[in-house]
Design a protein around this motif. Structure first.
Motif, PDB file in Angstrom:
ATOM      1  N   ILE A 136     -12.769   6.657   4.467  1.00 57.71           N
ATOM      2  CA  ILE A 136     -11.976   5.472   4.124  1.00 57.71           C
ATOM      3  C   ILE A 136     -12.223   5.159   2.660  1.00 57.71           C
ATOM      4  N   LEU A 137     -11.173   4.930   1.905  1.00 54.65           N
ATOM      5  CA  LEU A 137     -11.267   4.691   0.467  1.00 54.65           C
ATOM      6  C   LEU A 137     -11.067   3.211   0.191  1.00 54.65           C
ATOM      7  N   MET A 138     -12.076   2.574  -0.456  1.00 60.44           N
ATOM      8  CA  MET A 138     -11.983   1.150  -0.782  1.00 60.44           C
ATOM      9  C   MET A 138     -12.215   0.959  -2.274  1.00 60.44           C
ATOM     10  N   GLY A 139     -11.215   0.411  -2.969  1.00 60.57           N
ATOM     11  CA  GLY A 139     -11.335   0.162  -4.404  1.00 60.57           C
ATOM     12  C   GLY A 139     -11.043  -1.287  -4.726  1.00 60.57           C
ATOM     13  N   SER A 140     -11.756  -1.823  -5.731  1.00 65.38           N
ATOM     14  CA  SER A 140     -11.567  -3.217  -6.126  1.00 65.38           C
ATOM     15  C   SER A 140     -11.449  -3.311  -7.641  1.00 65.38           C
ATOM     16  N   SER A 141     -10.473  -4.106  -8.123  1.00 62.48           N
ATOM     17  CA  SER A 141     -10.264  -4.343  -9.544  1.00 62.48           C
ATOM     18  C   SER A 141     -10.038  -3.005 -10.267  1.00 62.48           C
ATOM     19  N   TRP A 142     -10.884  -2.638 -11.255  1.00 62.14           N
ATOM     20  CA  TRP A 142     -10.734  -1.319 -11.858  1.00 62.14           C
ATOM     21  C   TRP A 142     -10.735  -0.238 -10.776  1.00 62.14           C
ATOM     22  N   GLY A 143     -11.567  -0.420  -9.756  1.00 68.05           N
ATOM     23  CA  GLY A 143     -11.617   0.555  -8.678  1.00 68.05           C
ATOM     24  C   GLY A 143     -10.310   0.677  -7.925  1.00 68.05           C
ATOM     25  N   SER A 144      -9.458  -0.358  -7.988  1.00 70.92           N
ATOM     26  CA  SER A 144      -8.152  -0.263  -7.332  1.00 70.92           C
ATOM     27  C   SER A 144      -7.186   0.605  -8.142  1.00 70.92           C
ATOM     28  N   ILE A 145      -7.395   0.686  -9.451  1.00 71.47           N
ATOM     29  CA  ILE A 145      -6.614   1.614 -10.278  1.00 71.47           C
ATOM     30  C   ILE A 145      -6.996   3.044  -9.904  1.00 71.47           C
ATOM     31  N   LEU A 146      -8.298   3.302  -9.923  1.00 71.03           N
ATOM     32  CA  LEU A 146      -8.806   4.628  -9.614  1.00 71.03           C
ATOM     33  C   LEU A 146      -8.476   4.996  -8.168  1.00 71.03           C
ATOM     34  N   GLY A 147      -8.587   4.021  -7.271  1.00 72.03           N
ATOM     35  CA  GLY A 147      -8.321   4.280  -5.861  1.00 72.03           C
ATOM     36  C   GLY A 147      -6.898   4.728  -5.610  1.00 72.03           C
ATOM     37  N   VAL A 148      -5.939   4.077  -6.245  1.00 71.95           N
ATOM     38  CA  VAL A 148      -4.536   4.475  -6.067  1.00 71.95           C
ATOM     39  C   VAL A 148      -4.308   5.873  -6.625  1.00 71.95           C
ATOM     40  N   HIS A 149      -4.880   6.162  -7.796  1.00 73.86           N
ATOM     41  CA  HIS A 149      -4.744   7.503  -8.362  1.00 73.86           C
ATOM     42  C   HIS A 149      -5.329   8.554  -7.415  1.00 73.86           C
ATOM     43  N   MET A 150      -6.473   8.262  -6.820  1.00 75.11           N
ATOM     44  CA  MET A 150      -7.098   9.205  -5.889  1.00 75.11           C
ATOM     45  C   MET A 150      -6.255   9.352  -4.622  1.00 75.11           C
ATOM     46  N   ALA A 151      -5.775   8.235  -4.097  1.00 76.28           N
ATOM     47  CA  ALA A 151      -4.985   8.263  -2.867  1.00 76.28           C
ATOM     48  C   ALA A 151      -3.670   9.015  -3.064  1.00 76.28           C
ATOM     49  N   LYS A 152      -3.055   8.844  -4.225  1.00 73.51           N
ATOM     50  CA  LYS A 152      -1.804   9.543  -4.507  1.00 73.51           C
ATOM     51  C   LYS A 152      -2.028  11.041  -4.695  1.00 73.51           C
TER      52      LYS A 152
END
Length: 346
Positions: A136-152
């Protein structure tokens, strides 16, 4: 920073596992508790793994900042979660213990693409190490930028993506923050803040200090509309509280801030436009947004969310919460995991 004997021992263990992946788990009921350096894309990166049972689902946390490693605070914030999930913290390139091990020179730059690839390599390592097919991938703030890039880039590696304080677009988020803080100051008759914001001028900026100045005013007004987090959350665990570790964390924060903003407003943040990556996700997507978040506006996040197509998706608006996490955000994350993500794993 001087690495302790414990860290060196763990480094040896993790290096061996990376060179010839050896599962950490002999059985689904075995507990796991590890911390150490793992070779990731050419450098040693700090990873911690904590869980009561290897058979539990794994959460890979992508911290914010980008220099604000979560590992020093994870045990306090997520106490109890390890009974149901295996929790993985990763100090990103240029952050926390990873920065302490390999302090970059001023001419070494960070890129979203480089750190996306780091995150994907971490996910693959964890899956091999723990014998899991997905995390499960959880990203917050800057981590939400990185998280979307990883998920895509690699949706096949993740059960779901959960974005908290979800960034969408640099220009929209930054301009929206300035506009909202200015409006609140005007309504409050806060002429001192209005004058300072007027002198600052609306973004975009070329002075790297301006974002930090606005963020101070942002926190002031978010603080009036939100509940503070428990005080013990932000006391680093003893391993991370040595003078050397604290100094390295502060230096990492400074380095990563400049990489994020850029010396002339031309850092990683300036290039962020998540809708441009495409709005079709090949995995479930869930957003958790503080109702009083001024930095990553829930209105902007909702517009982005509504444009997304995904196998499953959900949007949670948290009252009395802003950009920085508090108990209400923590509870919302747990609810999404329990009610939305856990059924998908079955």
């Amino acid at each position: 920073m001087r690495i302790t004997g414990l860290a060196l021992l763990l480094l040896t263990c993790f290096n061996t596992a990376q060179a010839a992946p050896v599962p950490a788990c002999a059985s689904p009921t075995q507990a796991v508790r590890e911390q150490g350096y793992v070779p990731i894309n050419g450098i040693e990166q700090w990873i911690t793994v904590t869980g009561a049972a290897c058979g539990n689902p794994v959460i890979l946390f992508i911290h914010g900042g980008p220099g604000n490693a979560l590992s020093p605070y994870a045990e306090a914030i997520y106490a109890g979660w390890e009974r149901h999930y295996t929790l993985v913290q990763w100090d990103q390139r240029g952050a926390g213990m990873t920065y302490a091990k390999q302090q970059p020179t001023e001419d070494m730059t960070l890129t979203v693409e480089q750190m996306r690839d780091d995150g994907i390599a971490v996910a693959r390592y964890i899956e091999q190490h723990l014998g899991q097919q997905k995390v499960i991938l959880m990203g917050s703030s800057w981590g939400s930028i990185l998280g979307v890039h990883m998920a895509k880039a690699r949706p096949d590696l993740f059960h779901a993506y959960i974005g908290t304080a979800q960034v969408v677009n640099a220009r929209d988020n930054e301009t929206g923050m300035y506009r909202e803080v200015m409006a609140l100051a005007q309504v409050a008759g806060d002429t001192a803040t209005v004058d300072k914001l007027t002198a600052l001028g609306a973004p975009p900026w070329t002075d790297p200090r301006n974002f930090g100045i606005l963020r101070r005013f942002d926190r002031k007004y978010e603080g009036l509309a939100t509940d503070p987090p428990p005080k013990h959350w932000w006391q680093p665990a003893p391993f991370y509280a040595t003078p050397q570790a604290l100094a390295a964390a502060e230096a990492a924060d400074d380095y990563s801030y400049i990489q994020f903003i850029g010396l002339r407003g031309d850092g990683m943040f300036a290039k962020v436009d998540l809708p441009a990556l495409g709005t079709r996700f090949n995995l479930p997507v869930f957003f958790i947004m503080g109702e009083a978040d001024l930095l990553t506006s829930p209105v902007i996040a909702r517009t982005y969310f509504d444009s997304i197509t995904a196998p499953a998706k959900g949007f949670t608006l948290v009252k009395r919460a802003g950009h920085d996490p508090n108990q209400a955000v923590h509870d919302a994350q747990w609810t999404v995991l329990r009610d939305k993500v856990a059924p998908l794993l079955q």
